[in-house]
Design a protein around this motif. Structure first.
Motif, PDB file in Angstrom:
ATOM      1  N   ARG A   1       0.832  -1.205   0.000  1.00 43.77           N
ATOM      2  CA  ARG A   1       0.000   0.000   0.000  1.00 43.77           C
ATOM      3  C   ARG A   1       0.863   1.250   0.000  1.00 43.77           C
ATOM      4  N   ASP A   2       2.005   1.169   0.655  1.00 48.85           N
ATOM      5  CA  ASP A   2       2.933   2.300   0.668  1.00 48.85           C
ATOM      6  C   ASP A   2       3.470   2.564  -0.731  1.00 48.85           C
TER       7      ASP A   2
ATOM      8  N   SER B   1       0.940   4.502  -2.665  1.00 53.54           N
ATOM      9  CA  SER B   1       0.882   5.914  -2.280  1.00 53.54           C
ATOM     10  C   SER B   1       2.058   6.713  -2.815  1.00 53.54           C
ATOM     11  N   HIS B   2       3.181   6.046  -3.110  1.00 44.29           N
ATOM     12  CA  HIS B   2       4.373   6.769  -3.558  1.00 44.29           C
ATOM     13  C   HIS B   2       4.559   6.782  -5.074  1.00 44.29           C
TER      14      HIS B   2
ATOM     15  N   SER C   1      -3.270   4.965  -8.058  1.00 41.86           N
ATOM     16  CA  SER C   1      -4.185   4.604  -6.971  1.00 41.86           C
ATOM     17  C   SER C   1      -5.129   3.461  -7.358  1.00 41.86           C
TER      18      SER C   1
ATOM     19  N   GLU D   1      -4.306  -0.229  -6.110  1.00 39.14           N
ATOM     20  CA  GLU D   1      -4.222  -0.642  -4.705  1.00 39.14           C
ATOM     21  C   GLU D   1      -5.045  -1.887  -4.419  1.00 39.14           C
TER      22      GLU D   1
END
Length: 387
Positions: free
Chosen positions: A232-233, A236-237, A241, A244
């Motif tokens: 998930r990190d 986010s980076h 999206s 996910e």
């Protein structure tokens, strides 16, 4: 040039000088920026060549030459610079070339803006911006996207193994997959995401087959949860999206679903053996639980099959602790009453103090707050007593 008919060759030669200057600026060569006078002369030249009476209206020819200007620059400069680089160096060059290309599209579309306003609008042709982006997609992206995808996935796997990577670089590269779709996600999903998910499944399948043999059930579950957090990190980076949910499901399937029965029955450290032996473990840590998108993978102690069952339902999130809190706290009846007495004493003292220090405070509200605190204290005492 404004009062005379401008021939196609003469007018285009003048435009070529402006285009050449723009290319030199993009390549970082010594070249002063465009002045407002230069910009106006380039725009006016296009305007005049498009508004001359037939047969000297060169709108269609200029529209074609606009495309040819991009194709010539790409084939002579951009592609050779990409072909000579590999792996991370190729990714950096691609990001640079994509950024330069967008600058070139922005400037040339300003020079040729009159085409967008009238000629293109009347004939329902692709806009100048679309033509510029399409040239990059057809000539550059189509040639390099497979190598780019492989290089990105390699870097992701390196990060999974603990290596430091340039996340900003990956974000910029993957933005190209999104932007090249021009409003659609098909390029990102088909040319990158599908293979990335397949590689993710293979990676965690290898890890799971090793961990299930080496680790205890609790350690395996903790590793699984940590992997989910890290994926998930990554979203986010640098991943889009939209990846996910698909990425989390892939990891869960490989680490948890595929080995559910093994985790239940694992000798000595599986959930059934641990509960059956009722071993004393570190309090406050869960056995057989891992947070996932649909809730928790938990072992339901109320099921009829051996007292345990695998569940992913949000309505059945049973947090199973290694040892009852009674053992951890030593919660005999005496200690429970002792703690309860202290809680009530502190609550009463705090209430009296507030009433003295804050006489202006609404006493009815204070009594309501006090009753609420006493109720919470009572509930807390009952929780401890039930340990």
């Amino acid at each position: 040039m404004e009062n005379k008919t401008i021939g196609l060759d003469k007018g285009w030669d003048y435009m070529q000088k402006g285009i050449t200057k723009l290319k030199r600026i993009l390549e970082g060569l010594p070249e002063p920026p465009f002045t407002s006078e230069e910009y106006m002369m380039l725009y006016t030249t296009i305007y005049n060549m498009c508004t001359q009476k037939p047969p000297h209206d060169y709108s269609q020819q200029l529209y074609d030459k606009y495309r040819e200007a991009f194709e010539e620059y790409i084939t002579s400069t951009v592609l050779p610079s990409l072909r000579e680089k590999h792996d991370e160096f190729m990714l950096r060059e691609l990001v640079k070339r994509w950024a330069n290309h967008k600058v070139m599209v922005r400037w040339l579309s300003r020079f040729f803006h009159y085409l967008d306003r009238y000629f293109i609008a009347r004939r329902s042709l692709p806009t100048l911006n679309e033509v510029g982006l399409t040239c990059f997609r057809d000539l550059v992206y189509q040639e390099v996207h497979a190598k780019v995808k492989d290089a990105v996935i390699t870097l992701i796997d390196k990060e999974r193994e603990g290596e430091q990577i340039d996340r900003a670089l990956l974000k910029n590269v993957l933005d190209i997959f999104v932007e090249i779709g021009m409003g659609q996600m098909d390029r990102y999903e088909d040319d990158f995401e599908a293979d990335m998910l397949q590689d993710t499944g293979a990676y965690y399948s290898r890890k799971a087959s090793s961990w299930i043999e080496e680790d205890s059930c609790p350690d395996y579950m903790l590793k699984s949860e940590e992997c989910l957090k890290k994926e998930r990190d990554r979203v986010s980076h640098y991943l889009h999206s939209s990846s996910e949910t698909k990425l989390s499901e892939k990891v869960q399937n490989e680490l948890l679903v595929a080995y559910a029965n093994r985790l239940l029955e694992k000798e000595h450290s599986g959930c059934r053996p641990l509960l059956r032996n009722d071993k004393e473990q570190k309090p406050g840590r869960m056995i057989g639980t891992a947070k996932v998108d649909n809730g928790l993978y938990v072992w339901n102690k109320d099921s009829t099959e051996g007292g345990l069952a695998l569940s992913t339902s949000k309505e059945d999130m049973i947090m199973l602790w290694y040892r009852r809190w009674r053992i951890f706290l030593g919660c005999t009846g005496f200690i429970v009453k002792y703690l309860e007495a202290w809680i009530l004493l502190l609550t009463y003292s705090s209430s009296i103090l507030l009433l003295r220090v804050l006489p202006w405070f609404n006493r009815q509200k204070m009594l309501l707050v006090t009753r609420s605190i006493l109720l919470l204290s009572s509930l807390y005492s009952k929780i401890i007593a039930g340990c």
